[in-house]
Scaffold this motif. Structure first.
Motif, PDB file in Angstrom:
ATOM      1  N   ASN A 124       0.819  -1.210   0.000  1.00  0.00           N
ATOM      2  CA  ASN A 124       0.000   0.000   0.000  1.00  0.00           C
ATOM      3  C   ASN A 124       0.852   1.258   0.000  1.00  0.00           C
ATOM      4  O   ASN A 124       0.457   2.287  -0.554  1.00  0.00           O
ATOM      5  CB  ASN A 124      -0.933   0.004   1.215  1.00  0.00           C
ATOM      6  N   GLY A 125       2.016   1.190   0.625  1.00  0.00           N
ATOM      7  CA  GLY A 125       2.899   2.340   0.648  1.00  0.00           C
ATOM      8  C   GLY A 125       3.786   2.459  -0.568  1.00  0.00           C
ATOM      9  O   GLY A 125       4.519   3.431  -0.713  1.00  0.00           O
ATOM     10  N   GLY A 126       3.743   1.452  -1.467  1.00  0.00           N
ATOM     11  CA  GLY A 126       4.572   1.483  -2.669  1.00  0.00           C
ATOM     12  C   GLY A 126       5.978   0.976  -2.459  1.00  0.00           C
ATOM     13  O   GLY A 126       6.827   1.142  -3.335  1.00  0.00           O
ATOM     14  N   TYR A 127       6.247   0.320  -1.330  1.00  0.00           N
ATOM     15  CA  TYR A 127       7.588  -0.191  -1.039  1.00  0.00           C
ATOM     16  C   TYR A 127       7.659  -1.675  -1.425  1.00  0.00           C
ATOM     17  O   TYR A 127       7.589  -2.572  -0.597  1.00  0.00           O
ATOM     18  CB  TYR A 127       7.928   0.031   0.445  1.00  0.00           C
ATOM     19  N   TYR A 128       7.767  -1.892  -2.720  1.00  0.00           N
ATOM     20  CA  TYR A 128       7.726  -3.254  -3.246  1.00  0.00           C
ATOM     21  C   TYR A 128       8.922  -4.079  -2.793  1.00  0.00           C
ATOM     22  O   TYR A 128       8.831  -5.309  -2.721  1.00  0.00           O
ATOM     23  CB  TYR A 128       7.664  -3.219  -4.774  1.00  0.00           C
ATOM     24  N   GLU A 129      10.069  -3.426  -2.505  1.00  0.00           N
ATOM     25  CA  GLU A 129      11.232  -4.172  -2.054  1.00  0.00           C
ATOM     26  C   GLU A 129      10.993  -4.805  -0.690  1.00  0.00           C
ATOM     27  O   GLU A 129      11.645  -5.788  -0.328  1.00  0.00           O
ATOM     28  CB  GLU A 129      12.465  -3.254  -2.008  1.00  0.00           C
ATOM     29  N   LEU A 130      10.032  -4.264   0.071  1.00  0.00           N
ATOM     30  CA  LEU A 130       9.637  -4.868   1.339  1.00  0.00           C
ATOM     31  C   LEU A 130       8.484  -5.843   1.152  1.00  0.00           C
ATOM     32  O   LEU A 130       8.367  -6.820   1.890  1.00  0.00           O
ATOM     33  CB  LEU A 130       9.214  -3.787   2.344  1.00  0.00           C
ATOM     34  N   ALA A 131       7.635  -5.569   0.182  1.00  0.00           N
ATOM     35  CA  ALA A 131       6.437  -6.380  -0.012  1.00  0.00           C
ATOM     36  C   ALA A 131       6.759  -7.743  -0.630  1.00  0.00           C
ATOM     37  O   ALA A 131       6.202  -8.766  -0.203  1.00  0.00           O
ATOM     38  CB  ALA A 131       5.442  -5.637  -0.897  1.00  0.00           C
ATOM     39  N   LEU A 132       7.624  -7.774  -1.634  1.00  0.00           N
ATOM     40  CA  LEU A 132       7.898  -9.030  -2.334  1.00  0.00           C
ATOM     41  C   LEU A 132       8.424 -10.140  -1.410  1.00  0.00           C
ATOM     42  O   LEU A 132       7.912 -11.271  -1.456  1.00  0.00           O
ATOM     43  CB  LEU A 132       8.867  -8.795  -3.490  1.00  0.00           C
ATOM     44  N   PRO A 133       9.431  -9.883  -0.562  1.00  0.00           N
ATOM     45  CA  PRO A 133       9.892 -10.952   0.339  1.00  0.00           C
ATOM     46  C   PRO A 133       8.787 -11.447   1.266  1.00  0.00           C
ATOM     47  O   PRO A 133       8.726 -12.638   1.573  1.00  0.00           O
ATOM     48  CB  PRO A 133      11.030 -10.286   1.127  1.00  0.00           C
ATOM     49  N   ALA A 134       7.921 -10.531   1.686  1.00  0.00           N
ATOM     50  CA  ALA A 134       6.835 -10.926   2.577  1.00  0.00           C
ATOM     51  C   ALA A 134       5.851 -11.839   1.858  1.00  0.00           C
ATOM     52  O   ALA A 134       5.399 -12.858   2.406  1.00  0.00           O
ATOM     53  CB  ALA A 134       6.128  -9.686   3.116  1.00  0.00           C
ATOM     54  N   PHE A 135       5.500 -11.511   0.619  1.00  0.00           N
ATOM     55  CA  PHE A 135       4.556 -12.341  -0.122  1.00  0.00           C
ATOM     56  C   PHE A 135       5.179 -13.678  -0.528  1.00  0.00           C
ATOM     57  O   PHE A 135       4.486 -14.702  -0.601  1.00  0.00           O
ATOM     58  CB  PHE A 135       4.042 -11.586  -1.346  1.00  0.00           C
ATOM     59  N   GLU A 136       6.462 -13.679  -0.800  1.00  0.00           N
ATOM     60  CA  GLU A 136       7.140 -14.945  -1.087  1.00  0.00           C
ATOM     61  C   GLU A 136       7.118 -15.861   0.133  1.00  0.00           C
ATOM     62  O   GLU A 136       6.949 -17.078   0.011  1.00  0.00           O
ATOM     63  CB  GLU A 136       8.581 -14.669  -1.531  1.00  0.00           C
ATOM     64  N   ALA A 137       7.263 -15.278   1.319  1.00  0.00           N
ATOM     65  CA  ALA A 137       7.189 -16.072   2.547  1.00  0.00           C
ATOM     66  C   ALA A 137       5.762 -16.518   2.834  1.00  0.00           C
ATOM     67  O   ALA A 137       5.533 -17.555   3.465  1.00  0.00           O
ATOM     68  CB  ALA A 137       7.721 -15.256   3.727  1.00  0.00           C
ATOM     69  N   LEU A 138       4.786 -15.757   2.346  1.00  0.00           N
ATOM     70  CA  LEU A 138       3.383 -16.073   2.592  1.00  0.00           C
ATOM     71  C   LEU A 138       2.849 -17.143   1.646  1.00  0.00           C
ATOM     72  O   LEU A 138       1.870 -17.829   1.970  1.00  0.00           O
ATOM     73  CB  LEU A 138       2.549 -14.796   2.429  1.00  0.00           C
ATOM     74  N   GLU A 139       3.489 -17.339   0.501  1.00  0.00           N
ATOM     75  CA  GLU A 139       2.949 -18.211  -0.545  1.00  0.00           C
ATOM     76  C   GLU A 139       2.666 -19.642  -0.091  1.00  0.00           C
ATOM     77  O   GLU A 139       1.627 -20.212  -0.468  1.00  0.00           O
ATOM     78  CB  GLU A 139       3.878 -18.219  -1.757  1.00  0.00           C
ATOM     79  N   PRO A 140       3.514 -20.283   0.710  1.00  0.00           N
ATOM     80  CA  PRO A 140       3.202 -21.665   1.106  1.00  0.00           C
ATOM     81  C   PRO A 140       1.906 -21.806   1.911  1.00  0.00           C
ATOM     82  O   PRO A 140       1.233 -22.835   1.828  1.00  0.00           O
ATOM     83  CB  PRO A 140       4.415 -22.066   1.960  1.00  0.00           C
ATOM     84  N   SER A 141       1.547 -20.775   2.683  1.00  0.00           N
ATOM     85  CA  SER A 141       0.365 -20.879   3.542  1.00  0.00           C
ATOM     86  C   SER A 141      -0.877 -20.242   2.932  1.00  0.00           C
ATOM     87  O   SER A 141      -1.992 -20.731   3.123  1.00  0.00           O
ATOM     88  CB  SER A 141       0.647 -20.246   4.916  1.00  0.00           C
ATOM     89  N   LYS A 142      -0.703 -19.149   2.198  1.00  0.00           N
ATOM     90  CA  LYS A 142      -1.838 -18.465   1.573  1.00  0.00           C
ATOM     91  C   LYS A 142      -1.460 -18.124   0.134  1.00  0.00           C
ATOM     92  O   LYS A 142      -1.226 -16.970  -0.219  1.00  0.00           O
ATOM     93  CB  LYS A 142      -2.199 -17.198   2.359  1.00  0.00           C
ATOM     94  N   PRO A 143      -1.414 -19.155  -0.703  1.00  0.00           N
ATOM     95  CA  PRO A 143      -0.861 -18.975  -2.060  1.00  0.00           C
ATOM     96  C   PRO A 143      -1.639 -17.999  -2.933  1.00  0.00           C
ATOM     97  O   PRO A 143      -1.034 -17.243  -3.695  1.00  0.00           O
ATOM     98  CB  PRO A 143      -0.883 -20.390  -2.638  1.00  0.00           C
ATOM     99  N   GLN A 144      -2.980 -18.025  -2.859  1.00  0.00           N
ATOM    100  CA  GLN A 144      -3.751 -17.157  -3.750  1.00  0.00           C
ATOM    101  C   GLN A 144      -3.516 -15.687  -3.429  1.00  0.00           C
ATOM    102  O   GLN A 144      -3.303 -14.863  -4.331  1.00  0.00           O
ATOM    103  CB  GLN A 144      -5.252 -17.474  -3.658  1.00  0.00           C
ATOM    104  N   ILE A 145      -3.526 -15.340  -2.152  1.00  0.00           N
ATOM    105  CA  ILE A 145      -3.300 -13.951  -1.763  1.00  0.00           C
ATOM    106  C   ILE A 145      -1.882 -13.520  -2.148  1.00  0.00           C
ATOM    107  O   ILE A 145      -1.673 -12.439  -2.706  1.00  0.00           O
ATOM    108  CB  ILE A 145      -3.522 -13.771  -0.249  1.00  0.00           C
ATOM    109  N   ALA A 146      -0.917 -14.373  -1.854  1.00  0.00           N
ATOM    110  CA  ALA A 146       0.477 -14.033  -2.141  1.00  0.00           C
ATOM    111  C   ALA A 146       0.699 -13.823  -3.634  1.00  0.00           C
ATOM    112  O   ALA A 146       1.300 -12.825  -4.069  1.00  0.00           O
ATOM    113  CB  ALA A 146       1.396 -15.126  -1.610  1.00  0.00           C
ATOM    114  N   ARG A 147       0.206 -14.764  -4.452  1.00  0.00           N
ATOM    115  CA  ARG A 147       0.434 -14.660  -5.896  1.00  0.00           C
ATOM    116  C   ARG A 147      -0.310 -13.467  -6.502  1.00  0.00           C
ATOM    117  O   ARG A 147       0.158 -12.845  -7.459  1.00  0.00           O
ATOM    118  CB  ARG A 147       0.027 -15.955  -6.587  1.00  0.00           C
ATOM    119  N   PHE A 148      -1.480 -13.170  -5.949  1.00  0.00           N
ATOM    120  CA  PHE A 148      -2.248 -12.043  -6.470  1.00  0.00           C
ATOM    121  C   PHE A 148      -1.497 -10.728  -6.266  1.00  0.00           C
ATOM    122  O   PHE A 148      -1.374  -9.915  -7.192  1.00  0.00           O
ATOM    123  CB  PHE A 148      -3.611 -11.981  -5.777  1.00  0.00           C
TER     124      PHE A 148
END
Length: 364
Positions: A43-67
């Motif tokens: 939401n803040g536009g800091y994709y360098e922080l967002a991408l690692p978080a979503f990559e870590a989230l993918e195993p547990s919540k894949p649809q949200i992470a990939r979206f």
């Protein structure tokens, strides 16, 4: 002002250092922690922080992470733009969720947004990513997102496709020529505008200002774009304010006075409070909005309110603009379902276009 700028620079530097460290060794205690950081950074536009978080989230919540990763890769203004990756992620989500229940509040919106993005990619294709144009499949995807999932952003894209004379064969009851794609486009813009969709309101206001596809009505255009600016979420404000600036700066004093007299009425009928983030991440305050001016130096401001205090950055009005968005999928994906259209008369008795709300659209 100097203290503010130093503090702002220090905050950004700290965030970038944190992002670099996190990229090397990302550890989250729980999936919820990863999701919270990912969405806050996104939401803040800091994709360098967002991408690692979503990559870590993918195993547990894949649809949200990939979206969310697809949205990052599909953003033309970001540092991680890769439309090939974005298309692959959106396509996998659309295929995986093709049988999802439209009433599933968690997965149905992701399915709808993914279908919309797939449609936009397939309409023109991407030679660099090996994606060939497939208009028929693009139409099916967009129609499913708009009609089956009742997604407002998909309906908005469908309206623009129809106004270009393209799109699926859909008939609308009440028209002498049910095959008219222009009529269908006007129908969807009218319906969405009365429901408070800011993108549709801005797009329709631009058409009314120019007299394209609808009757020219400068006063109604100024009223409608004023509502759209108020309705717009932060992610959509730039292109909507571009249209407001063009209309406001070129409207004569008589048009402004007429529009000002109906400001409250229009906002009461067609206003919608945009989604507001909780702001706990501390990122929202790092991007102050610039002050806009007309070519003659006049400040561009909402009608009926006091002039804002000028900020350092100024955007001056240029030539007439048309609605454009750089992101492949609208960034305001938090607006997942349309609000019910209010029981109200047409936006203006002198603008029959805005009262054009026939019984509905039915896919053949």
């Amino acid at each position: 002002m100097r203290t503010f700028r130093l503090a702002l620079a220090g905050s950004i530097a700290s965030l970038l250092m944190l992002g670099s460290a996190m990229a090397e060794d990302v550890v989250f205690r729980t999936p919820d922690d990863a999701m919270k950081q990912g969405i806050s950074a996104f939401n803040g536009g800091y994709y360098e922080l967002a991408l690692p978080a979503f990559e870590a989230l993918e195993p547990s919540k894949p649809q949200i992470a990939r979206f969310y990763m697809a949205r990052i890769y599909g953003d033309n203004e970001g540092a991680y733009t890769d439309h090939g990756k974005a298309f692959s992620l959106y396509k996998s989500l659309a295929d995986e969720l093709q049988d999802v229940d439209p009433d599933d509040d968690s997965l149905a919106p992701i399915a709808a947004k993914s279908l919309t993005a797939v449609s936009m990619y397939l309409r023109n294709g991407m030679a660099g990513a090996g994606v060939k144009p497939d208009v028929e499949q693009a139409n099916r995807a967009l129609q499913r997102a708009a009609l089956t999932f009742n997604d407002e952003d998909a309906q908005f894209e469908l309206a623009k496709v129809f106004l270009r004379g393209e799109g699926p064969d859909i008939s609308v009851a009440g028209f002498e020529d049910p095959s008219s794609k222009i009529a269908n486009g006007r129908h969807w813009l009218s319906r969405l505008s009365q429901a408070g969709h800011p993108g549709a309101q801005a797009f329709l206001a631009d058409l009314m200002w120019r007299g394209k596809f609808v009757e020219k009505n400068p006063t109604a255009a100024l009223n409608l774009i004023d509502v759209a600016v108020a309705n717009a979420p932060p992610s959509e404000r730039v292109w909507i304010e571009d249209i407001y600036q063009n209309i406001f700066c070129n409207a004569g004093e008589g048009v402004r006075q007429q529009a000002t007299g109906r400001v409250a009425e229009w906002h009461n009928l067609y206003g919608r409070r945009p989604a507001v983030r909780d702001g706990k991440d501390g990122l929202d305050d790092l991007s102050p909005e610039p002050v806009r001016t007309c070519a003659n130096g006049e400040l561009v401001r909402p009608m009926g309110v006091a002039m804002p205090i000028p900020a350092p950055q100024v955007i001056s009005s240029g030539p007439s603009v048309s609605p454009q968005r750089n992101a492949v999928i609208p960034a305001g994906a938090t607006t997942l379902r349309p609000a019910a259209a209010q029981s109200a008369p047409a936006l203006s008795s002198s603008s029959p276009m805005l009262g054009l709300t026939p019984g509905g659209a039915t896919a053949r």
